[in-house]
Enzyme design. Structure first.
Site, PDB file in Angstrom:
ATOM      1  N   LEU A   1      10.864 -20.801  -4.817  1.00 12.95           N
ATOM      2  CA  LEU A   1       9.863 -19.840  -4.331  1.00 12.95           C
ATOM      3  C   LEU A   1       8.583 -19.869  -5.181  1.00 12.95           C
ATOM      4  O   LEU A   1       8.657 -19.914  -6.415  1.00 12.95           O
ATOM      5  CB  LEU A   1      10.474 -18.422  -4.388  1.00 12.95           C
ATOM      6  CG  LEU A   1       9.531 -17.262  -4.066  1.00 12.95           C
ATOM      7  CD1 LEU A   1       9.129 -17.266  -2.591  1.00 12.95           C
ATOM      8  CD2 LEU A   1      10.191 -15.915  -4.417  1.00 12.95           C
TER       9      LEU A   1
ATOM     10  N   ASP B   1       0.833  -1.207   0.000  1.00 13.68           N
ATOM     11  CA  ASP B   1       0.000   0.000   0.000  1.00 13.68           C
ATOM     12  C   ASP B   1       0.868   1.257   0.000  1.00 13.68           C
ATOM     13  O   ASP B   1       1.992   1.239   0.513  1.00 13.68           O
ATOM     14  CB  ASP B   1      -0.897  -0.018   1.251  1.00 13.68           C
ATOM     15  CG  ASP B   1      -2.040   0.978   1.144  1.00 13.68           C
ATOM     16  OD1 ASP B   1      -2.304   1.491   0.035  1.00 13.68           O
ATOM     17  OD2 ASP B   1      -2.672   1.249   2.187  1.00 13.68           O
TER      18      ASP B   1
ATOM     19  N   HIS C   1       2.880   3.497  -8.884  1.00  9.95           N
ATOM     20  CA  HIS C   1       2.733   2.061  -9.179  1.00  9.95           C
ATOM     21  C   HIS C   1       3.984   1.538  -9.899  1.00  9.95           C
ATOM     22  O   HIS C   1       4.422   0.409  -9.654  1.00  9.95           O
ATOM     23  CB  HIS C   1       1.485   1.810 -10.024  1.00  9.95           C
ATOM     24  CG  HIS C   1       0.198   2.152  -9.319  1.00  9.95           C
ATOM     25  ND1 HIS C   1      -0.077   1.752  -8.029  1.00  9.95           N
ATOM     26  CD2 HIS C   1      -0.901   2.870  -9.719  1.00  9.95           C
ATOM     27  CE1 HIS C   1      -1.279   2.187  -7.668  1.00  9.95           C
ATOM     28  NE2 HIS C   1      -1.792   2.881  -8.673  1.00  9.95           N
TER      29      HIS C   1
HETATM   30  C1  FPP Z   1      -1.927   0.220  -3.352  1.00 16.22           C
HETATM   31  O1  FPP Z   1      -1.444   1.542  -3.356  1.00 16.22           O
HETATM   32  C2  FPP Z   1      -1.350  -0.522  -4.466  1.00 16.22           C
HETATM   33  C3  FPP Z   1      -2.067  -1.075  -5.487  1.00 16.22           C
HETATM   34  C4  FPP Z   1      -3.530  -0.989  -5.572  1.00 16.22           C
HETATM   35  C5  FPP Z   1      -1.420  -1.778  -6.598  1.00 16.22           C
HETATM   36  C6  FPP Z   1      -0.174  -2.517  -6.298  1.00 16.22           C
HETATM   37  C7  FPP Z   1       0.588  -2.653  -7.557  1.00 16.22           C
HETATM   38  C8  FPP Z   1       1.934  -2.611  -7.674  1.00 16.22           C
HETATM   39  C9  FPP Z   1       2.841  -2.552  -6.522  1.00 16.22           C
HETATM   40  C10 FPP Z   1       2.606  -2.608  -9.009  1.00 16.22           C
HETATM   41  C11 FPP Z   1       2.351  -3.756  -9.912  1.00 16.22           C
HETATM   42  C12 FPP Z   1       2.365  -5.084  -9.267  1.00 16.22           C
HETATM   43  C13 FPP Z   1       3.191  -6.094  -9.600  1.00 16.22           C
HETATM   44  C14 FPP Z   1       3.050  -7.399  -8.935  1.00 16.22           C
HETATM   45  C15 FPP Z   1       4.242  -5.947 -10.602  1.00 16.22           C
HETATM   46  P1  FPP Z   1      -2.503   2.732  -3.483  1.00 16.22           P
HETATM   47  O2  FPP Z   1      -2.610   3.095  -4.918  1.00 16.22           O
HETATM   48  O3  FPP Z   1      -3.781   2.344  -2.827  1.00 16.22           O
HETATM   49  O4  FPP Z   1      -1.774   3.852  -2.661  1.00 16.22           O
HETATM   50  P2  FPP Z   1      -2.481   5.006  -1.807  1.00 16.22           P
HETATM   51  O5  FPP Z   1      -3.267   4.328  -0.717  1.00 16.22           O
HETATM   52  O6  FPP Z   1      -1.316   5.779  -1.271  1.00 16.22           O
HETATM   53  O7  FPP Z   1      -3.325   5.803  -2.747  1.00 16.22           O
END
Ligand code: FPP
Length: 250
Positions: free
Chosen positions: A135, A24, A41
């Site tokens: 893994l 997150d 992201h």
């Molecule tokens: C939450 O942060 C994150 C996500 C909804 C997406 C996670 C995706 C990645 C880390 C990149 C792609 C994944 C892989 C496996 C390559 P948020 O957007 O909710 O952050 P915020 O709460 O600060 O708005």
């Protein structure tokens, strides 16, 4: 820093078999820098690479990453498109590394809801890594814990209605056998970045006895060094599974 450099005093026998992570804070990471959320992201995908590498080096058996939840479908279409594009890019770029490093890709959730090109690359990488026994990189995609439980109940109820399963035969093991994670051990450690004290519909059944660790670090800044520090903290904890601490014989 090489993650190997700082993991010297981790006891290999006390490592979690399965680590689950709620990644997150990508949006806040970008906002702090006046960047588009998608940049967050993208940086988040780089952080994934470092943590996968560390898990492999430490011989952790399973790493589950919450990459896209059922609730995430409610985000703006442009962000969903960017996330799907990133996922496709990540899997395309990493296929060779995963194959070479004996990592097996698995997916939990409803991958059938993902765009066709993302489903195709998942099929491709899963096929290419199917025989790997190192893994397990388990991506939770279009995943929701409640949906998983609803699907499990439906399947069990259908078997009971068809007479192939007696209600008395339903126990914890049978329920676990009807979840997406049926082939995996339950997580021993669940980490959430960005400081939120919630589990957000993640692995509702499977986290029953997991140790929880919440760090204020935003996911794009989450490093192998911090991960190793959390593993050290985990090794100091006493996991009692609801029992009393072990007493010396009197
Ligand atoms: C939450 O942060 C994150 C996500 C909804 C997406 C996670 C995706 C990645 C880390 C990149 C792609 C994944 C892989 C496996 C390559 P948020 O957007 O909710 O952050 P915020 O709460 O600060 O708005």
């Amino acid at each position: 820093m090489n993650s190997k450099a700082s993991n010297a005093d981790l006891a290999p026998e006390g490592l979690p078999r399965h680590v689950a992570i709620i990644m997150d804070g990508n949006g806040r990471w970008a906002k702090k820098r006046l960047l588009n959320r998608v940049r967050g992201h993208e940086k988040g995908a780089d952080a994934v690479r470092g943590i996968v590498r560390t898990c492999r080096e430490l011989k952790i058996q399973v790493l589950t990453l919450y990459a896209f939840s059922t609730e995430n479908w409610q985000r703006p279409a442009s962000e969903i498109k960017a996330l799907m594009g990133l996922l496709k890019k990540f899997l395309t770029e990493e296929e060779q590394q995963l194959t070479k490093n004996n990592i097996r890709l698995e997916v939990i959730g409803q991958p059938q809801r993902l765009p066709d090109d993302v489903q195709a690359i998942i099929r491709q990488v899963r096929g290419a890594t199917a025989a790997n026994d190192g893994l397990v990189l388990n991506l939770a995609l279009s995943y929701g814990g409640r949906t998983e439980i609803v699907e499990m109940v439906r399947t069990i109820a259908a078997k009971a209605a068809a007479g192939t399963l007696q209600p008395e035969a339903i126990d914890e093991a049978l329920v676990a056998d009807h979840l997406y994670t049926r082939h995996l051990p339950d997580p021993d450690l669940m980490i959430r970045t960005s400081g939120e004290m919630r589990i957000s519909n993640f692995l509702l059944w499977q986290l029953a006895y997991a140790e929880l660790f919440v760090t204020p670090t935003l996911w794009p800044d989450f490093s192998p060094e911090e991960f190793i520090a959390i593993l050290k903290d985990y090794q100091q904890r006493e996991r009692r599974f609801g029992k009393v601490p072990a007493q010396p014989e009197s």
